[in-house]
Design a protein around this motif. Structure first.
Motif, PDB file in Angstrom:
ATOM      1  N   UNK A 181     -15.615   5.496 -11.696  1.00 11.10           N
ATOM      2  CA  UNK A 181     -15.500   4.682 -10.315  1.00 11.10           C
ATOM      3  C   UNK A 181     -14.163   4.189 -10.353  1.00 11.10           C
ATOM      4  N   UNK A 182     -13.502   3.989  -9.262  1.00  8.78           N
ATOM      5  CA  UNK A 182     -12.052   3.543  -9.141  1.00  8.78           C
ATOM      6  C   UNK A 182     -12.077   2.063  -8.806  1.00  8.78           C
ATOM      7  N   UNK A 183     -11.530   1.308  -9.574  1.00  8.88           N
ATOM      8  CA  UNK A 183     -11.543  -0.477  -9.327  1.00  8.88           C
ATOM      9  C   UNK A 183     -10.112  -0.591  -9.349  1.00  8.88           C
ATOM     10  N   UNK A 226      -4.159   5.309   1.341  1.00  8.49           N
ATOM     11  CA  UNK A 226      -3.146   4.290   1.456  1.00  8.49           C
ATOM     12  C   UNK A 226      -2.704   3.612   0.041  1.00  8.49           C
ATOM     13  N   UNK A 227      -3.864   3.258  -0.361  1.00 13.42           N
ATOM     14  CA  UNK A 227      -3.790   2.256  -1.583  1.00 13.42           C
ATOM     15  C   UNK A 227      -3.734   2.958  -2.833  1.00 13.42           C
ATOM     16  N   UNK A 228      -4.266   4.073  -2.880  1.00 16.50           N
ATOM     17  CA  UNK A 228      -4.543   4.718  -4.141  1.00 16.50           C
ATOM     18  C   UNK A 228      -3.864   6.065  -4.201  1.00 16.50           C
ATOM     19  N   UNK A 229      -3.736   6.844  -3.168  1.00 19.32           N
ATOM     20  CA  UNK A 229      -3.370   8.241  -3.040  1.00 19.32           C
ATOM     21  C   UNK A 229      -4.606   9.147  -3.185  1.00 19.32           C
ATOM     22  N   UNK A 230      -5.610   8.676  -3.032  1.00 12.63           N
ATOM     23  CA  UNK A 230      -6.914   9.466  -3.370  1.00 12.63           C
ATOM     24  C   UNK A 230      -7.696   9.937  -2.096  1.00 12.63           C
ATOM     25  N   UNK A 261      -8.085  12.939  -9.058  1.00 15.34           N
ATOM     26  CA  UNK A 261      -7.780  12.176 -10.409  1.00 15.34           C
ATOM     27  C   UNK A 261      -6.559  11.489 -10.566  1.00 15.34           C
ATOM     28  N   UNK A 262      -5.500  11.922 -10.045  1.00 12.06           N
ATOM     29  CA  UNK A 262      -4.383  11.337 -10.056  1.00 12.06           C
ATOM     30  C   UNK A 262      -4.191  10.088  -9.215  1.00 12.06           C
ATOM     31  N   UNK A 263      -3.612   9.110  -9.483  1.00  6.35           N
ATOM     32  CA  UNK A 263      -3.382   7.763  -8.754  1.00  6.35           C
ATOM     33  C   UNK A 263      -2.184   7.595  -8.468  1.00  6.35           C
ATOM     34  N   UNK A 264      -1.844   7.253  -6.997  1.00  6.40           N
ATOM     35  CA  UNK A 264      -0.451   6.836  -6.622  1.00  6.40           C
ATOM     36  C   UNK A 264      -0.790   5.490  -6.008  1.00  6.40           C
ATOM     37  N   UNK A 265      -0.645   4.540  -6.780  1.00  5.09           N
ATOM     38  CA  UNK A 265      -0.844   3.249  -6.405  1.00  5.09           C
ATOM     39  C   UNK A 265       0.409   2.662  -5.582  1.00  5.09           C
ATOM     40  N   UNK A 266      -0.180   2.166  -4.432  1.00  6.62           N
ATOM     41  CA  UNK A 266       0.681   1.489  -3.546  1.00  6.62           C
ATOM     42  C   UNK A 266       1.071   0.156  -3.793  1.00  6.62           C
ATOM     43  N   UNK A 267       2.182  -0.377  -4.556  1.00  7.85           N
ATOM     44  CA  UNK A 267       2.393  -1.551  -5.005  1.00  7.85           C
ATOM     45  C   UNK A 267       2.353  -2.586  -4.080  1.00  7.85           C
ATOM     46  N   UNK A 268       2.633  -2.344  -3.000  1.00  7.90           N
ATOM     47  CA  UNK A 268       2.699  -3.470  -1.831  1.00  7.90           C
ATOM     48  C   UNK A 268       1.225  -4.130  -1.674  1.00  7.90           C
ATOM     49  N   UNK A 269       0.568  -3.321  -2.098  1.00  7.62           N
ATOM     50  CA  UNK A 269      -1.199  -3.878  -1.807  1.00  7.62           C
ATOM     51  C   UNK A 269      -1.966  -3.984  -2.915  1.00  7.62           C
ATOM     52  N   UNK A 270      -1.664  -3.121  -4.017  1.00 11.38           N
ATOM     53  CA  UNK A 270      -2.500  -3.126  -5.315  1.00 11.38           C
ATOM     54  C   UNK A 270      -1.566  -3.251  -6.449  1.00 11.38           C
ATOM     55  N   UNK A 314      -2.739  -3.099  -9.634  1.00  7.33           N
ATOM     56  CA  UNK A 314      -3.405  -2.085 -10.629  1.00  7.33           C
ATOM     57  C   UNK A 314      -4.578  -1.420 -10.163  1.00  7.33           C
ATOM     58  N   UNK A 315      -4.487  -0.097 -10.728  1.00  7.29           N
ATOM     59  CA  UNK A 315      -6.135   0.619 -10.006  1.00  7.29           C
ATOM     60  C   UNK A 315      -6.160   1.729 -11.324  1.00  7.29           C
TER      61      UNK A 315
END
Ligand SMILES: [Zn+2]
Length: 313
Positions: free
Chosen positions: A192-194, A228-232, A262-271, A273-274
């Motif tokens: 799961x993605x948290x 937008x938040x994780x690139x998923x 699988x790969x995460x691209x975290x939007x640092x403006x909103x998140x 850590x994921x």
């Protein structure tokens, strides 16, 4: 008809603040005689708010007042909001900031003003639902004193469920607004993605969430927010349940979604850590104190907990 998990009426009733279908008596909102009688009945219960907080006693249970507690001046229909009638008892909300200063100070002897969000897990479902309902409407009145179309003052009508613009040339009626927000637990096989937002308490990981935009379906909002938040990219979206979240005016609409990204691209403006976690990894991290789950009162907690308790896919 199927029951249980697929019955959304039952699923939503298990969420805090939505755990009780209130008897809103909408047919009486235009009946000022009926409303005045209910407000004059000593058994009627008044829910008071001050600075978005409710009055709680020393056991952290809500304090319901009687109209008799407001003798100078007596309560007026204009300042109250009719909420519902449960088993013959009418409930009204009252924003103390709209009254002269006689009330609030005297009420402090009865308890303390506290945030219902923190106490919801310890309240009867009906009380939590009534308090959330009262808070949402009081906030709406506080932020809609003027007509959004012409700027003239607007006054409460319909038992507090409408505001009427007082301009003779405009006269629009304004109704309470609720902001829909999606909240979603994304899974990929066993994972799961948290994620954590900068606003969370330390160590808390939760589901992803965001407001639905105009012209957007709920499912499209899920797909957009997750990307937008994780690139998923999610390819499957399934509704779970909804929850009133009057902090200040949201309706949380909960989903599960599936992805094979699988790969995460975290939007640092909103998140901040994921991460992907299996059930075993999450249980171990929570048990060791490395991670915390979101508030028991939240639908995000429920989405995570039900995923943890489910059989592996
Ligand atoms: Zn107007």
């Amino acid at each position: 008809m199927t029951e249980g998990k697929s019955n959304h009426l039952i699923a939503s009733s298990r969420n805090y603040f939505g755990g009780c279908a209130l008897t809103r008596m909408t047919e009486h909102r235009e009946d000022r005689v009926w409303l005045a009688e209910r407000l004059g009945d000593p058994t009627t219960r008044i829910i008071v708010l001050q600075d978005a907080q409710h009055l709680f006693d020393s056991n952290n249970q809500p304090v319901f007042l009687s109209p008799l507690d407001f003798s100078s001046p007596p309560l007026d229909l204009h300042e109250t909001i009719f909420l519902s009638e449960e088993e013959g008892v009418a409930y009204f909300a009252l924003d103390l900031s709209t009254r002269s200063n006689d009330g609030a100070n005297a009420l402090h002897r009865l308890g303390e003003f506290k945030d219902v969000k923190l106490l919801a897990p310890f309240l009867p479902a009906q009380d939590a639902a009534l308090l959330a309902y009262a808070r949402a409407l009081v906030h709406w009145h506080q932020t809609h004193r003027f007509c959004g179309a012409c700027g003239a003052p607007a006054e409460p009508r319909s038992g507090g469920h409408m505001r009427q613009c007082l301009s003779a040339t405009c006269g629009r009626q304004h109704f309470p607004r609720t902001d829909p927000a999606i909240i979603v637990l994304v899974t990929r096989g066993e994972y799961a993605l948290l994620a954590r937002s900068p606003h969370f308490r330390p160590k808390v990981l939760s589901t992803l969430a965001g407001f639905v935009e105009p012209g957007e379906t709920l499912e499209a909002a899920v797909k957009r927010e997750v990307f937008e938040e994780t690139g998923v990219h999610v390819y499957h979206v399934e509704y779970h349940s909804s929850q009133p979240w009057p902090f200040p005016s949201s309706l949380m609409i909960g989903f599960y979604a599936k992805t094979d990204t699988t790969e995460l691209h975290v939007n640092a403006q909103e998140i901040e850590e994921a991460r992907w976690l299996t059930r075993a990894e999450l249980r171990a991290a929570v048990a060791s104190g490395e991670l915390l789950l979101p508030s028991l009162a939240s639908i995000s907690y429920r989405l995570i907990r039900e995923w943890l308790e489910a059989e592996s896919e």
